[in-house]
Design a protein around this motif. Structure first.
Motif, mmCIF file in Angstrom:
data_model
loop_
_atom_site.group_PDB
_atom_site.id
_atom_site.type_symbol
_atom_site.label_atom_id
_atom_site.label_comp_id
_atom_site.label_asym_id
_atom_site.label_seq_id
_atom_site.Cartn_x
_atom_site.Cartn_y
_atom_site.Cartn_z
ATOM 1 N N ALA A 54 4.010 -8.854 12.791
ATOM 2 C CA ALA A 54 2.545 -8.918 12.813
ATOM 3 C C ALA A 54 2.044 -9.496 14.131
ATOM 4 O O ALA A 54 0.985 -9.101 14.630
ATOM 5 N N TRP A 55 2.777 -10.436 14.701
ATOM 6 C CA TRP A 55 2.375 -10.986 15.998
ATOM 7 C C TRP A 55 2.392 -9.889 17.049
ATOM 8 O O TRP A 55 1.490 -9.787 17.880
ATOM 9 N N GLN A 56 3.405 -9.037 17.030
ATOM 10 C CA GLN A 56 3.476 -7.949 17.994
ATOM 11 C C GLN A 56 2.306 -6.982 17.815
ATOM 12 O O GLN A 56 1.784 -6.427 18.772
ATOM 13 N N VAL A 57 1.868 -6.796 16.577
ATOM 14 C CA VAL A 57 0.763 -5.876 16.296
ATOM 15 C C VAL A 57 -0.572 -6.494 16.683
ATOM 16 O O VAL A 57 -1.423 -5.828 17.278
ATOM 17 N N GLY A 58 -0.796 -7.766 16.358
ATOM 18 C CA GLY A 58 -2.119 -8.345 16.576
ATOM 19 C C GLY A 58 -2.152 -9.810 16.927
ATOM 20 O O GLY A 58 -3.178 -10.459 16.747
ATOM 21 N N GLU A 59 -1.055 -10.364 17.401
ATOM 22 C CA GLU A 59 -0.959 -11.745 17.830
ATOM 23 C C GLU A 59 -1.209 -12.732 16.691
ATOM 24 O O GLU A 59 -0.970 -12.442 15.534
ATOM 25 N N GLU A 60 -1.694 -13.919 17.038
ATOM 26 C CA GLU A 60 -1.672 -15.055 16.119
ATOM 27 C C GLU A 60 -2.446 -14.825 14.821
ATOM 28 O O GLU A 60 -1.993 -15.203 13.750
ATOM 29 N N ARG A 61 -3.627 -14.253 14.930
ATOM 30 C CA ARG A 61 -4.452 -14.090 13.731
ATOM 31 C C ARG A 61 -3.804 -13.116 12.752
ATOM 32 O O ARG A 61 -3.794 -13.342 11.541
ATOM 33 N N LYS A 62 -3.267 -12.033 13.256
ATOM 34 C CA LYS A 62 -2.578 -11.069 12.404
ATOM 35 C C LYS A 62 -1.342 -11.699 11.777
ATOM 36 O O LYS A 62 -1.040 -11.472 10.594
ATOM 37 N N ALA A 63 -0.617 -12.516 12.552
ATOM 38 C CA ALA A 63 0.571 -13.177 12.019
ATOM 39 C C ALA A 63 0.206 -14.157 10.906
ATOM 40 O O ALA A 63 0.873 -14.215 9.868
ATOM 41 N N ALA A 64 -0.860 -14.928 11.106
ATOM 42 C CA ALA A 64 -1.279 -15.890 10.086
ATOM 43 C C ALA A 64 -1.732 -15.178 8.818
ATOM 44 O O ALA A 64 -1.411 -15.596 7.696
ATOM 45 N N ARG A 65 -2.474 -14.102 8.975
ATOM 46 C CA ARG A 65 -2.931 -13.343 7.816
ATOM 47 C C ARG A 65 -1.749 -12.765 7.044
ATOM 48 O O ARG A 65 -1.722 -12.781 5.807
ATOM 49 N N ARG A 213 4.333 0.887 16.371
ATOM 50 C CA ARG A 213 4.269 1.559 15.063
ATOM 51 C C ARG A 213 5.325 1.005 14.117
ATOM 52 O O ARG A 213 5.067 0.811 12.920
ATOM 53 N N TYR A 214 6.503 0.766 14.641
ATOM 54 C CA TYR A 214 7.591 0.201 13.833
ATOM 55 C C TYR A 214 7.175 -1.154 13.256
ATOM 56 O O TYR A 214 7.371 -1.428 12.062
ATOM 57 N N CYS A 215 6.594 -2.013 14.088
ATOM 58 C CA CYS A 215 6.160 -3.330 13.614
ATOM 59 C C CYS A 215 5.026 -3.200 12.600
ATOM 60 O O CYS A 215 4.987 -3.923 11.598
#
Length: 279
Positions: A54-65, A213-215
């Motif tokens: 998720a971090w690779q897709v959208g950084e910190e906020r995506k990872a936290a979500r 896409r994989y992530c």
């Protein structure tokens, strides 16, 4: 170069210089991306955790979500309609160290709970961030500044060629005429060379399309079954209300957004060809 008249040979050398700049830039991008390619091949072979993906897709906020969503699916936390995350009493601690650190931070909040934006910078969640960051794949998310470098080269070479022709009093290649016309040629040549720079992706576009896409697929698979109500509730607390400056914490090098602010959640769309694309 017998096909080039004598007065045009110097202009050909200037244009060859522009081609050399672009060739060197492409080689630099290729070498610079070698480490990323090695890392991507290793990750695709060994796998990647959903929070790191998720971090690779959208950084910190995506990872936290994503991390909160996984805790919800495990029954460790609940999310209110207002987006407040609270720990479930007597819930077992997650085995994953990143999720465990996040769960402990939420549990320390008690009935007050936590909002998504607080996970990004609140001291209670520093252990979660410290455990996550070393596990984030060291893969750059954006393209190199190839277009900017090529644009500067286009401007410099077009000006240099025109100034050279004017100073040497060379007739215009193929056209002839007064050498002073080189003053008028500068801008058309600069425009044509600038159009060539569009072959390079913008530095704000995404890189490594298939890896993104994989992530993204890894995150979607991990969060399958998460209620839409929970997703919408987390979205309500994804950003901090503007009531003053947010807490400052040490910057992770290479993980901030281009404008220096905290990256908003974005999709996995990437750039096209050129050195910024790939994979």
């Amino acid at each position: 170069m017998g096909w080039v008249p004598d007065e045009g040979r110097f202009a050909v050398w200037w244009l060859l210089g522009f081609a050399t700049v672009n060739a060197g830039l492409g080689l630099w991008c290729l070498i610079r991306g070698w480490g990323d390619r090695v890392t991507i091949r290793r990750i695709k072979r060994e796998g990647i955790g959903p929070v790191e993906a998720a971090w690779q897709v959208g950084e910190e906020r995506k990872a936290a979500r994503t991390a909160v969503g996984l805790l919800v699916l495990q029954g460790a936390v609940r999310v209110s309609d207002a987006g407040v995350v609270t720990a479930v009493a007597d819930a077992p601690e997650p085995a994953d160290p990143v999720l465990s650190a996040l769960f402990q931070g939420i549990r320390r909040r008690g009935a007050q709970g936590a909002r998504l934006y607080e996970i990004l910078d609140d001291d209670d969640f520093a252990p979660y961030r410290n455990r996550l960051e070393p596990r984030v794949p060291p893969v750059r998310r954006y393209a190199e500044p190839g277009r900017t470098v090529a644009a500067f080269a286009a401007c410099g070479i077009s000006f240099g060629m025109s100034a050279h022709g004017l100073a040497a009093e060379v007739r215009l290649p193929f056209l002839g005429g007064d050498p002073a016309l080189w003053v008028l040629v500068w801008w058309p040549v600069a425009g044509l060379l600038w159009l060539c720079t569009l072959a390079w992706p913008d530095e704000n576009t995404r890189r490594w399309r298939s890896f993104n896409r994989y992530c993204g697929q890894r995150v979607d698979a991990a969060l399958e079954g998460l209620p839409d109500r929970t997703r919408k509730a987390l979205g309500r607390t994804a950003s901090r209300a503007r009531q003053g400056p947010r807490p400052v914490r040490p910057e992770r090098r290479g993980r901030r957004s281009r404008d220096g602010g905290w990256a908003e959640e974005i999709g996995a769309e990437s750039c096209g060809g050129g050195c910024g694309g790939g994979d």
